[in-house]
Design a protein around this motif. Structure first.
Motif, PDB file in Angstrom:
ATOM      1  N   ARG A 126       0.838  -1.207   0.000  1.00 14.31           N
ATOM      2  CA  ARG A 126       0.000   0.000   0.000  1.00 14.31           C
ATOM      3  C   ARG A 126       0.868   1.251   0.000  1.00 14.31           C
ATOM      4  O   ARG A 126       0.550   2.252  -0.628  1.00 14.31           O
ATOM      5  CB  ARG A 126      -0.940  -0.020   1.206  1.00 14.31           C
ATOM      6  N   GLU A 127       1.982   1.182   0.754  1.00 12.38           N
ATOM      7  CA  GLU A 127       2.906   2.309   0.826  1.00 12.38           C
ATOM      8  C   GLU A 127       3.489   2.625  -0.557  1.00 12.38           C
ATOM      9  O   GLU A 127       3.714   3.789  -0.913  1.00 12.38           O
ATOM     10  CB  GLU A 127       4.037   1.986   1.812  1.00 12.38           C
ATOM     11  N   LYS A 128       3.699   1.611  -1.354  1.00 11.97           N
ATOM     12  CA  LYS A 128       4.234   1.780  -2.706  1.00 11.97           C
ATOM     13  C   LYS A 128       3.151   2.188  -3.699  1.00 11.97           C
ATOM     14  O   LYS A 128       3.424   2.382  -4.870  1.00 11.97           O
ATOM     15  CB  LYS A 128       4.870   0.481  -3.190  1.00 11.97           C
ATOM     16  N   GLY A 129       1.899   2.279  -3.209  1.00 10.17           N
ATOM     17  CA  GLY A 129       0.795   2.687  -4.067  1.00 10.17           C
ATOM     18  C   GLY A 129       0.181   1.579  -4.894  1.00 10.17           C
ATOM     19  O   GLY A 129      -0.592   1.829  -5.812  1.00 10.17           O
ATOM     20  N   GLU A 130       0.505   0.354  -4.544  1.00  9.88           N
ATOM     21  CA  GLU A 130      -0.033  -0.792  -5.283  1.00  9.88           C
ATOM     22  C   GLU A 130      -1.532  -0.907  -5.045  1.00  9.88           C
ATOM     23  O   GLU A 130      -2.014  -0.751  -3.923  1.00  9.88           O
ATOM     24  CB  GLU A 130       0.676  -2.062  -4.809  1.00  9.88           C
ATOM     25  N   ASP A 131      -2.274  -1.181  -6.080  1.00 13.41           N
ATOM     26  CA  ASP A 131      -3.720  -1.365  -5.980  1.00 13.41           C
ATOM     27  C   ASP A 131      -3.993  -2.798  -5.520  1.00 13.41           C
ATOM     28  O   ASP A 131      -3.640  -3.750  -6.213  1.00 13.41           O
ATOM     29  CB  ASP A 131      -4.379  -1.106  -7.336  1.00 13.41           C
TER      30      ASP A 131
END
Length: 132
Positions: A126-131
């Motif tokens: 989530r921190e890496k912006g992964e959906d």
């Protein structure tokens, strides 16, 4: 708390256990084999409501909060059916639906009593912006 297997569920439970063993997905639930098992009180009546007890979880005595409906593990709203530190299980009418483990960093998704998908490292993803 007393757990019993209602006669009408015996064949379904045996089949479910065989399907879980064959599915190849390793769950973190110490309670998965209690699907379709009914909890009853000292008068042999199905439990409804919340029960708190110290249970052995992976060999460690652990305070566990359990919620029941008609004797089966059951979640209401966002309240898990089974809860202990860093672990929450959401059940519906005796079947697991979702498990959050490791403080929410791992999530398991279940259908028809079987684990179908396990997502790990969720905080980092989530921190890496992964959906997810």
């Amino acid at each position: 708390m007393n757990l019993t297997l209602a006669d009408e569920n015996a064949m379904a439970k045996q089949e479910l256990e065989e399907r879980i063993a064959k599915c190849g997905v390793k769950s973190k639930s110490p309670f998965a084999m209690l699907q379709l098992v009914q909890a009853v009180n000292e008068n042999n009546e199905p439990i409804t409501g919340q029960v708190t007890d110290t249970l052995m979880v992976f060999g460690v005595p652990t305070l566990v909060i359990c919620n029941f409906k008609d004797g089966y593990f059951h979640s209401e709203g966002d309240r898990p059916a089974i809860e202990y530190p860093m672990h929450w299980e959401y059940w519906e009418n005796g079947y697991i639906k979702k498990i959050k483990e490791d403080g929410g960093d791992t999530e398991e998704y279940w259908e028809d009593g079987l684990p179908v998908r396990i997502e790990t490292n969720l905080a980092e993803r989530r921190e890496k912006g992964e959906d997810i």
